[in-house]
Design a protein around this motif. Structure first.
Motif, PDB file in Angstrom:
ATOM      1  N   ASP A  63      -3.184   1.408   0.619  1.00 24.49           N
ATOM      2  CA  ASP A  63      -4.204   2.248  -0.008  1.00 24.49           C
ATOM      3  C   ASP A  63      -5.418   1.424  -0.405  1.00 24.49           C
ATOM      4  O   ASP A  63      -6.559   1.833  -0.192  1.00 24.49           O
ATOM      5  CB  ASP A  63      -3.652   2.931  -1.260  1.00 24.49           C
ATOM      6  N   ALA A  64      -5.193   0.264  -0.972  1.00 22.74           N
ATOM      7  CA  ALA A  64      -6.291  -0.580  -1.431  1.00 22.74           C
ATOM      8  C   ALA A  64      -7.058  -1.187  -0.256  1.00 22.74           C
ATOM      9  O   ALA A  64      -8.278  -1.349  -0.324  1.00 22.74           O
ATOM     10  CB  ALA A  64      -5.751  -1.699  -2.321  1.00 22.74           C
ATOM     11  N   ALA A  65      -6.363  -1.496   0.822  1.00 25.98           N
ATOM     12  CA  ALA A  65      -6.992  -2.182   1.947  1.00 25.98           C
ATOM     13  C   ALA A  65      -7.937  -1.281   2.735  1.00 25.98           C
ATOM     14  O   ALA A  65      -9.014  -1.705   3.123  1.00 25.98           O
ATOM     15  CB  ALA A  65      -5.923  -2.750   2.881  1.00 25.98           C
ATOM     16  N   ASP A  66      -7.548  -0.046   2.984  1.00 25.29           N
ATOM     17  CA  ASP A  66      -8.430   0.802   3.793  1.00 25.29           C
ATOM     18  C   ASP A  66      -8.412   2.256   3.365  1.00 25.29           C
ATOM     19  O   ASP A  66      -8.428   3.159   4.189  1.00 25.29           O
ATOM     20  CB  ASP A  66      -8.119   0.657   5.271  1.00 25.29           C
ATOM     21  N   GLY A  67      -8.388   2.485   2.085  1.00 24.59           N
ATOM     22  CA  GLY A  67      -8.531   3.836   1.564  1.00 24.59           C
ATOM     23  C   GLY A  67      -7.411   4.792   1.901  1.00 24.59           C
ATOM     24  O   GLY A  67      -7.613   5.990   1.908  1.00 24.59           O
ATOM     25  N   GLY A  68      -6.249   4.304   2.220  1.00 20.03           N
ATOM     26  CA  GLY A  68      -5.100   5.164   2.431  1.00 20.03           C
ATOM     27  C   GLY A  68      -4.883   5.616   3.858  1.00 20.03           C
ATOM     28  O   GLY A  68      -3.962   6.375   4.135  1.00 20.03           O
ATOM     29  N   ARG A  69      -5.715   5.160   4.801  1.00 19.60           N
ATOM     30  CA  ARG A  69      -5.545   5.606   6.188  1.00 19.60           C
ATOM     31  C   ARG A  69      -4.227   5.140   6.771  1.00 19.60           C
ATOM     32  O   ARG A  69      -3.708   5.740   7.687  1.00 19.60           O
ATOM     33  CB  ARG A  69      -6.691   5.101   7.064  1.00 19.60           C
TER      34      ARG A  69
END
Length: 106
Positions: A63-69
């Motif tokens: 979630d933190a790395a790419d907004g939850g994708r």
């Protein structure tokens, strides 16, 4: 899995018979001394707890790395364990804040 800690073979026989009478499935039954059963129970519970915590942490990192994708990576990391993240929203949110602070610091 049914883990029976027995003080004697006859006591284990009684516990096994009672347990199997009320269980719908045909669980694997493991019998051992009471002390060994206690250690095995603690080890198994600790392992399951660690697995859930790790899977939640990986999900939070995604979630933190790419907004939850890549949120579905949580399921893969947990082996599809349905118990992952079955914690009340408050506790989950509090843990998430701490983990995100760690991620940002890295």
């Amino acid at each position: 899995l049914v883990l029976i800690g027995e003080g004697s073979v006859s006591a284990g026989d009684v516990i096994e018979a009672l347990t199997l009478r009320y269980v719908r499935s045909a669980p694997r039954v493991i019998r051992m001394s009471a002390a060994s059963a206690e250690v095995a129970k603690l080890a198994l519970n600790s392992f399951v707890t660690l697995k859930i915590a790790f899977a939640n942490f990986i999900g939070d990192l995604c979630d933190a790395a790419d907004g939850g994708r890549q949120r579905r990576a949580r399921g893969a990391a947990a082996g599809g364990d349905r118990r992952v993240d079955e914690i009340d929203g408050t506790a989950t949110a509090a843990r998430r804040v701490d983990k995100l602070s760690v991620v940002r610091a890295l």
